[in-house]
Design an enzyme around this catalytic site. Structure first.
Site, PDB file in Angstrom:
ATOM      1  N   LYS A 221       0.202  -3.686   6.235  1.00  0.00           N
ATOM      2  CA  LYS A 221      -0.682  -2.515   6.350  1.00  0.00           C
ATOM      3  C   LYS A 221      -0.819  -2.031   7.788  1.00  0.00           C
ATOM      4  O   LYS A 221      -0.560  -2.761   8.744  1.00  0.00           O
ATOM      5  CB  LYS A 221      -2.041  -2.829   5.707  1.00  0.00           C
ATOM      6  CG  LYS A 221      -1.909  -2.801   4.180  1.00  0.00           C
ATOM      7  CD  LYS A 221      -3.204  -2.849   3.445  1.00  0.00           C
ATOM      8  CE  LYS A 221      -2.917  -2.699   1.939  1.00  0.00           C
ATOM      9  NZ  LYS A 221      -4.105  -2.959   1.121  1.00  0.00           N
ATOM     10  N   ARG A 255      -2.328 -10.800  -1.976  1.00  0.00           N
ATOM     11  CA  ARG A 255      -1.331  -9.847  -2.495  1.00  0.00           C
ATOM     12  C   ARG A 255      -0.363  -9.507  -1.372  1.00  0.00           C
ATOM     13  O   ARG A 255      -0.742  -8.845  -0.406  1.00  0.00           O
ATOM     14  CB  ARG A 255      -2.048  -8.602  -3.019  1.00  0.00           C
ATOM     15  CG  ARG A 255      -1.120  -7.552  -3.614  1.00  0.00           C
ATOM     16  CD  ARG A 255      -1.917  -6.349  -4.112  1.00  0.00           C
ATOM     17  NE  ARG A 255      -1.050  -5.312  -4.646  1.00  0.00           N
ATOM     18  CZ  ARG A 255      -0.412  -4.413  -3.907  1.00  0.00           C
ATOM     19  NH1 ARG A 255      -0.549  -4.396  -2.599  1.00  0.00           N
ATOM     20  NH2 ARG A 255       0.377  -3.523  -4.477  1.00  0.00           N
TER      21      ARG A 255
HETATM   22  C1  7PJ Z   1      -3.788  -3.012  -2.550  1.00  0.00           C
HETATM   23  C2  7PJ Z   1      -3.546  -2.853  -3.893  1.00  0.00           C
HETATM   24  C3  7PJ Z   1      -4.822  -3.924  -2.141  1.00  0.00           C
HETATM   25  C4  7PJ Z   1      -5.169  -4.376  -4.457  1.00  0.00           C
HETATM   26  C5  7PJ Z   1      -2.223  -1.571  -2.782  1.00  0.00           C
HETATM   27  C6  7PJ Z   1      -0.094  -1.431  -0.125  1.00  0.00           C
HETATM   28  C7  7PJ Z   1      -0.818  -0.277  -0.710  1.00  0.00           C
HETATM   29  N1  7PJ Z   1      -4.210  -3.533  -4.853  1.00  0.00           N
HETATM   30  N2  7PJ Z   1      -2.557  -1.943  -4.036  1.00  0.00           N
HETATM   31  N3  7PJ Z   1      -5.473  -4.578  -3.137  1.00  0.00           N
HETATM   32  N4  7PJ Z   1      -2.944  -2.224  -1.863  1.00  0.00           N
HETATM   33  N5  7PJ Z   1      -5.859  -5.060  -5.369  1.00  0.00           N
HETATM   34  O1  7PJ Z   1       0.339  -2.351  -0.801  1.00  0.00           O
HETATM   35  O2  7PJ Z   1       0.061  -1.376   1.130  1.00  0.00           O
HETATM   36  O3  7PJ Z   1      -5.151  -4.122  -0.965  1.00  0.00           O
HETATM   37  S1  7PJ Z   1      -0.994  -0.375  -2.474  1.00  0.00           S
END
Ligand code: 7PJ
Length: 279
Positions: A221, A255
């Protein structure tokens, strides 16, 4: 200690677990379309599984800042075949979507979890999950992906995010989704300036006070870019450090894109935490 109920699966969170990111989007900022076709996405997902991912998070709708909305038919076409193939191989599959139609189709295709950056805020999203036995990750976002990074503003970001998540947990429970199925997530980068992201990371333990497992998603990020000066494909080390900072404050699910690196870091983390030296 938490055990997450996700469809037929029971995931122990006694140790932190890893959710591997599987993008099936032509415009996702870090995969740039290379995973655009289902076969490639399935291959990538199986590699992440091999590297030690506990959950595979399949998404067909880019939520990067400024991203265009994806029509439901396109998202269904991208996501459902990938979910079906992975669930058919026994993988624990999460579907990353905000759309109730996609939730329903993915759950029918074998997904065991819904990961929703709108925290089931779309009309009938609560019903779609309540009608299943899937787990759900409730994420905080300020605004929407089109505009969220323009002027994020909070009086107290930690208090506000915690209150939002507490309200969404209450809505889930009222809809019949039991607490064993719930995960909460501060939504790093979703309507947050650097100072907000850092405050949420530093005080992640205050979200954990809600008594539910906390997911941290910091992989690649822009916050990591701001702190290191690295381009998006060079943020692996920064990501590992940020996720370990989250684990130190109680995060139980991570994640990530870079599963192998995160697994190595957790091997060290777990060994230190579980060392039996009589002290
Ligand atoms: C997240 C997500 C996060 C959850 C994305 C990226 C953007 N789902 N989906 N938490 N970020 N739960 O992966 O940079 O931080 S999309």
């Amino acid at each position: 200690m938490f055990v997450l109920h996700a469809g037929p699966h029971r995931l122990s969170l006694a140790r932190p677990i890893v959710m591997g990111i599987v993008n099936v989007t032509p415009d996702s900022f870090s995969d740039g379309g290379r995973l655009a076709d289902a076969q490639a996405a399935i291959g990538h997902a199986l590699k992440l599984q091999e590297e030690g991912a506990d959950i595979l998070d399949v998404g067909g709708e880019s939520t990067r800042p400024g991203a265009a909305k994806v029509p439901v038919a396109d998202e269904l076409r991208r996501v459902v075949p990938v979910v079906e193939a992975l669930a058919g191989r026994g993988c624990v599959v999460s579907v990353d979507t905000t759309k109730p139609e996609v939730m329903r189709a993915a759950l029918s295709a074998g997904a065991a979890m819904v990961n929703d950056v709108m925290a089931l805020g779309a009309p009938s999203a609560l019903d779609a999950v309540a009608a299943s036995d899937a787990a759900v990750c409730l994420m905080h976002m300020q605004g929407d992906p089109q505009s969220m990074q323009q002027a994020p503003a909070y009086a107290d970001v930690v208090v506000e995010v915690k209150q939002f998540l507490a309200d969404r947990v209450a809505a889930c429970e009222a809809a019949g989704i039991s607490r064993e199925r719930l995960v909460i997530d501060p939504g790093f980068g979703f309507g947050k300036a650097l100072e907000h992201n850092l405050a949420l990371l530093r005080h992640l333990d205050r979200l954990a006070e809600l008594g539910l497992p906390v997911l941290a998603g910091l992989s690649r990020k822009s916050m990591l870019g701001a702190l290191t000066g690295r381009a998006v494909d060079r943020r692996e080390f920064a990501g590992v450090a940020a996720h370990l900072a989250a684990v130190a404050r109680g995060a139980r699910l991570l994640r990530v894109h870079d599963v192998a690196a995160m697994r190595d870091a957790l091997a060290i983390w777990n060994a230190v935490e579980e060392q039996q030296d009589g002290t």
